[in-house]
Design a protein around this motif. Structure first.
Motif, mmCIF file in Angstrom:
data_model
loop_
_atom_site.group_PDB
_atom_site.id
_atom_site.type_symbol
_atom_site.label_atom_id
_atom_site.label_comp_id
_atom_site.label_asym_id
_atom_site.label_seq_id
_atom_site.Cartn_x
_atom_site.Cartn_y
_atom_site.Cartn_z
ATOM 1 N N ILE A 189 0.865 -1.176 0.000
ATOM 2 C CA ILE A 189 0.000 0.000 0.000
ATOM 3 C C ILE A 189 0.902 1.228 0.000
ATOM 4 N N ILE A 190 0.813 2.012 -1.060
ATOM 5 C CA ILE A 190 1.628 3.233 -1.166
ATOM 6 C C ILE A 190 0.752 4.416 -0.792
ATOM 7 N N GLY A 191 1.035 4.998 0.358
ATOM 8 C CA GLY A 191 0.221 6.079 0.893
ATOM 9 C C GLY A 191 -0.347 5.682 2.241
ATOM 10 N N ALA A 250 -7.297 6.337 3.052
ATOM 11 C CA ALA A 250 -7.569 5.194 2.184
ATOM 12 C C ALA A 250 -6.604 4.043 2.453
ATOM 13 N N GLY A 251 -5.328 4.354 2.603
ATOM 14 C CA GLY A 251 -4.350 3.299 2.838
ATOM 15 C C GLY A 251 -4.599 2.563 4.136
ATOM 16 N N ALA A 252 -4.844 3.305 5.212
ATOM 17 C CA ALA A 252 -5.069 2.685 6.517
ATOM 18 C C ALA A 252 -6.361 1.881 6.532
ATOM 19 N N THR A 253 -7.397 2.392 5.870
ATOM 20 C CA THR A 253 -8.672 1.678 5.814
ATOM 21 C C THR A 253 -8.533 0.399 5.006
ATOM 22 N N ALA A 261 5.941 11.486 8.730
ATOM 23 C CA ALA A 261 6.498 10.805 9.898
ATOM 24 C C ALA A 261 5.415 10.318 10.841
ATOM 25 N N HIS A 262 4.157 10.706 10.599
ATOM 26 C CA HIS A 262 3.057 10.355 11.483
ATOM 27 C C HIS A 262 2.325 9.120 10.962
ATOM 28 N N ALA A 263 1.845 8.294 11.884
ATOM 29 C CA ALA A 263 0.969 7.193 11.502
ATOM 30 C C ALA A 263 -0.300 7.767 10.877
ATOM 31 N N ILE A 316 1.021 -5.440 10.323
ATOM 32 C CA ILE A 316 1.156 -4.552 9.165
ATOM 33 C C ILE A 316 2.488 -3.830 9.280
ATOM 34 N N ASP A 317 3.311 -3.986 8.273
ATOM 35 C CA ASP A 317 4.641 -3.369 8.248
ATOM 36 C C ASP A 317 4.493 -1.924 7.790
ATOM 37 N N LEU A 318 4.413 -1.006 8.756
ATOM 38 C CA LEU A 318 4.197 0.406 8.471
ATOM 39 C C LEU A 318 5.544 1.119 8.392
ATOM 40 N N ARG A 319 5.874 1.643 7.221
ATOM 41 C CA ARG A 319 7.149 2.321 7.000
ATOM 42 C C ARG A 319 6.875 3.801 6.738
ATOM 43 N N LEU A 320 7.141 4.587 7.770
ATOM 44 C CA LEU A 320 6.870 6.018 7.689
ATOM 45 C C LEU A 320 8.099 6.783 7.222
ATOM 46 N N ALA A 321 7.889 8.049 6.847
ATOM 47 C CA ALA A 321 8.971 8.908 6.346
ATOM 48 C C ALA A 321 9.738 8.213 5.221
ATOM 49 N N THR A 322 8.987 7.498 4.400
ATOM 50 C CA THR A 322 9.575 6.741 3.290
ATOM 51 C C THR A 322 8.840 7.094 2.006
#
Length: 428
Positions: free
Chosen positions: A9-11, A15-18, A39-41, A75-81
């Motif tokens: 999921i890009i974004g 929408a991405g979180a849902t 940088a925020h969830a 869920i592998d959440l990669r922020l600031a990426t």
């Protein structure tokens, strides 16, 4: 595409979180990687112009999910990426930091960015745009320092921001180039009521005023309107719309809509590239109620398309998209809209647009009819009244507008009797 690879999921927005949550709810137990540039969830954006702008304590209360949700759901959440490029053929995304992510399926939920005025670019001193939590924090601090603000743009975001600033005690001027507020979303009778409400709260509203020039000014923002009026304020907020973030999709060869610029998707949110889906503000989809392909920039649409895309990725059936619904809190009112506005509709009022008292907000419905069919409903401080109207719009049921607007009857009863009367008239 390897089915052992994760869903990407890009974004990391609404929408991405849902979509990530929907994938788990639908039974997907494989990998999910979600990449986001902030940088925020993932957080809700509607409060940015309202509760968050007025109160820093709201910053931690706007998450789409609870803080531990992503770890708990695997869920592998990669922020600031940032994803720099997407290769649908090899099912690989390449990030700006050098990492490559292989995927089985991919959802583009890249959202949008604020449309800018070239003469008032983002980052210029005393000029603010409002799209992210960081934007809201910066604007909040500025509003607390100043006594006046100029809002350029009288759309939903501009009016919400103006309303919040006025409630904080600032002198507010709103400049809107169109002759009516929200003229593409509401009928003129509602635009006129809204303008009256804006001015009644002490906001200086300039309608039908294009900006002729923006001369340089020290320690303030200066604007020259097309009618020759010069406006000056220590602070300006530009709220003139949204550009969809489609650069990644365009570079990957995905089809874009030539008119609205969104990523073209079908009813299941599939793009022109196999295995690649899109949802939210960046996606362009045919909307039957509107009779055209369009981007719907709303919280509800982001959720609906995310749900549908998640089901399509897994090949499971799901309910079609719900009837378009939109809400906004501004000017001391909760405003909700159900269905689709059309200039050809005939609007009838249920209730009164006048406030019953100085401390009591107005409460009414505006009902838009095409012949005997209800197509659009606007509720002011009466959102619960939309529930009995949903089926009428969805099913195109003929109804008697006189009964529907009879305030002597509870709306649920009025809706029932209005349809019964029309049915008996048809049979006879």
């Amino acid at each position: 595409m390897s089915q052992d690879a994760p869903i990407l999921i890009i974004g990391a927005g609404q929408a991405g979180a849902t979509a990530a949550a929907a994938l788990r709810a639908l039974g997907h137990d494989g990998g999910i990687v979600m990449v986001g540039g902030e940088a925020h969830a993932p957080y809700e954006r509607p409060p940015l112009s309202k509760a968050v702008l007025a109160d820093e304590q709201q910053d931690e209360r706007i998450g789409v999910h609870a803080p531990g949700f992503y770890a708990e759901q695997g869920i592998d959440l990669r922020l600031a990426t940032t994803v720099a490029s997407l290769d649908p053929a090899s099912a690989t995304a390449h990030c700006a930091d050098g990492q490559a992510i292989s995927f089985s399926r991919c959802l583009l939920a890249t959202g949008g960015r604020a449309r800018a005025l070239p003469a008032l670019p983002e980052g210029q001193p005393r000029v603010h745009y409002l799209r992210s939590l960081a934007d809201a924090r910066g604007l909040r601090a500025a509003l607390r320092r100043e006594r006046a603000v100029l809002v350029i743009g009288g759309g939903f975001l501009g009016l919400e921001t103006a309303s919040t600033a006025r409630a904080m005690g600032l002198a507010v001027t709103v400049v809107e180039a169109a002759p009516l507020l929200l003229q593409r979303a509401v009928p003129s009778v509602f635009s006129d009521w809204l303008a009256q409400r804006v001015r009644g709260l002490g906001i200086d509203l300039r309608l039908g005023c294009g900006i002729a020039s923006i001369p340089p000014a020290a320690d303030e923002v200066a604007v020259m309107l097309a009618d020759g009026t010069a406006l000056r304020a220590p602070l300006a907020v530009v709220a003139i719309g949204l550009h969809p973030n489609v650069g990644l999709a365009e570079a990957a060869g995905l089809a874009l809509h030539p008119g609205n610029g969104g990523i073209q998707v079908d009813a299941h949110c599939r793009t022109s590239a196999p295995g690649v889906f899109a949802a939210g503000d960046c996606a362009s989809q045919y909307q039957p109620l509107f009779g055209q392909e369009m981007r719907l920039e709303s919280w509800q649409n982001a959720n609906e398309q995310a749900r549908i895309a998640a089901a399509a990725m897994l090949g499971v059936p799901t309910a079609p998209s719900a009837l378009p619904w939109f809400w906004t809190d501004q000017l001391g009112c909760n405003i909700q809209m159900l269905g689709a506005m059309d200039p050809a509709l005939r609007y009838t009022l249920r209730g009164s647009m006048e406030a019953p008292g100085a401390d009591t907000p107005p409460r009414f419905l505006l009902l838009g009819m095409a012949g005997a069919q209800l197509r659009h409903a606007i509720a002011v401080n009466a959102g619960g009244d939309l529930r009995p109207l949903r089926n009428l719009i969805e099913q195109g049921t003929a109804c008697d507008i006189g009964l529907l607007c009879d305030t002597a009857l509870p709306l649920k009863q009025a809706a029932r009797e209005a349809t019964a009367v029309r049915a008996s008239e048809t049979q006879s």
